[in-house]
Design an enzyme around this catalytic site. Structure first.
Site, PDB file in Angstrom:
ATOM      1  N   LYS A  52       0.842  -1.204   0.000  1.00 59.14           N
ATOM      2  CA  LYS A  52       0.000   0.000   0.000  1.00 59.14           C
ATOM      3  C   LYS A  52       0.878   1.256   0.000  1.00 59.14           C
ATOM      4  O   LYS A  52       0.601   2.223  -0.712  1.00 59.14           O
ATOM      5  CB  LYS A  52      -0.919   0.005   1.228  1.00 59.14           C
ATOM      6  CG  LYS A  52      -2.059  -0.996   1.120  1.00 59.14           C
ATOM      7  CD  LYS A  52      -2.829  -1.126   2.434  1.00 59.14           C
ATOM      8  CE  LYS A  52      -3.934  -2.168   2.301  1.00 59.14           C
ATOM      9  NZ  LYS A  52      -4.618  -2.452   3.562  1.00 59.14           N
ATOM     10  N   GLN A  96      -4.911  -1.784   9.787  1.00 60.60           N
ATOM     11  CA  GLN A  96      -4.773  -3.096   9.144  1.00 60.60           C
ATOM     12  C   GLN A  96      -5.352  -4.196  10.046  1.00 60.60           C
ATOM     13  O   GLN A  96      -5.005  -4.280  11.221  1.00 60.60           O
ATOM     14  CB  GLN A  96      -3.287  -3.359   8.841  1.00 60.60           C
ATOM     15  CG  GLN A  96      -3.023  -4.636   8.073  1.00 60.60           C
ATOM     16  CD  GLN A  96      -3.636  -4.647   6.682  1.00 60.60           C
ATOM     17  OE1 GLN A  96      -3.627  -3.651   5.978  1.00 60.60           O
ATOM     18  NE2 GLN A  96      -4.186  -5.775   6.299  1.00 60.60           N
ATOM     19  N   ASP A 119     -11.374   2.634   4.126  1.00 61.65           N
ATOM     20  CA  ASP A 119     -11.675   1.204   3.992  1.00 61.65           C
ATOM     21  C   ASP A 119     -13.181   0.975   3.795  1.00 61.65           C
ATOM     22  O   ASP A 119     -13.596  -0.093   3.373  1.00 61.65           O
ATOM     23  CB  ASP A 119     -11.211   0.444   5.247  1.00 61.65           C
ATOM     24  CG  ASP A 119      -9.888  -0.287   5.023  1.00 61.65           C
ATOM     25  OD1 ASP A 119      -9.556  -0.571   3.852  1.00 61.65           O
ATOM     26  OD2 ASP A 119      -9.193  -0.580   6.009  1.00 61.65           O
TER      27      ASP A 119
END
Length: 291
Positions: A52, A96, A119
């Site tokens: 990422k 995460q 997200d």
């Protein structure tokens, strides 16, 4: 059979985003800034977060990686999230997953401000998505929609079967495939561990989206000819013949199912690269919203 090449499409999307960022720079505007928090040192998570950060560099975003030890308490993590919510320099951030057992994942998701939740997991964003309002769509479902759209896969009036009902992929996919518009307007069946006669259901499907995490689960005898198959599964399976000692396998018995499919995503190189590209896209949207 046509391969839905996520690697190729994700590169195109990154190039489009890089062009937008170049314009921002030329106009003297602030470029998007994505932050990621990782708690502990899970190998797969570290690799994923690393890719990422690399993707941010590639498109010209600023990025910040915050590493916290696996012993971090929920209180400490929530304090860090509150700081990022307040930081006007950060446009969007992710935490995460999975998180260590001492931390309640739901509490963490709830703590992220919806305007920075790139997200798309916050209940406010999820609710807006379910109501067809403009919002952040979770990156993996967003990537699947983009693949279907760019390959012009017909979805209207089709029977879509979703295997798995996770909040990250299965549940949002079932909502998105049934919404008005394209991709959408399909009739959706959601299947899961308690579904009986699953082969009877999958063999009637025009489109199958499998997000189960069971290697080679979907076999050729479970699908009809010309089916469209989206394989979200990604499992490391031990393989002594490879350098790494493992190979990445999807939910679909690719070798045999691909012989019957009209379109299919490979694993790796299908949905995976799209997820990162759409996370960047969500961050770009977050920056534009903040303007």
């Amino acid at each position: 059979m046509q391969l839905l090449d996520g690697k190729k499409v994700s590169e195109e999307i990154k190039e489009e985003i890089a062009a937008e960022v170049a314009k921002m720079k030329a106009n003297g505007e602030k470029v998007p800034h994505l932050a990621a928090i990782i708690v502990g040192n899970d190998g797969a998570s570290l690799t994923y977060v690393g890719s990422k950060v690399k993707a941010c560099e590639r498109v010209g975003f600023e990025s910040t990686l915050i590493k916290m030890p696996s012993t971090t308490s929920e209180k400490e993590l929530l304090k860090k999230i509150a700081e990022l919510n307040e930081d006007s320099n950060i446009d969007g951030f992710i935490v995460q997953l999975p998180l260590p057992p001492q931390i309640d994942t739901q509490e963490v998701i709830m703590a992220i401000h919806p305007s920075k939740d790139v997200d798309g997991f916050h209940p406010e964003n999820f609710g807006k998505m379910a109501l067809d309002m403009s919002t952040f769509i979770p990156a993996t479902p967003f990537g699947i929609l983009e693949l279907l759209e760019r390959y012009n896969v017909k979805t209207q009036g089709k029977h879509t079967v979703v295997i798995g009902r996770s909040h990250i992929v299965g549940r949002p996919m079932s909502i998105l495939m049934g919404r008005k518009g394209f991709p959408g307007n399909s009739t959706v069946t959601v299947t899961h561990t308690h579904t009986k006669n699953i082969t009877q259901i999958t063999s009637q499907a025009d489109i199958i989206i499998s997000a189960l995490g069971v290697p080679n689960y979907l076999k050729a005898e479970m699908v009809k000819d010309d089916v469209v198959v989206i394989d979200v599964g990604i499992t490391r399976v031990a393989d002594e013949t490879t350098e790494k000692g493992y190979k990445i396998v999807g939910d679909v018995d690719f070798e045999n199912v691909s012989k019957k499919a009209s379109y299919i995503t490979p694993v790796p190189g299908g949905v995976g690269p799209m997820t990162i590209a759409m996370l960047l896209k969500n961050t770009l949207i977050a920056r534009e919203n903040r303007k």
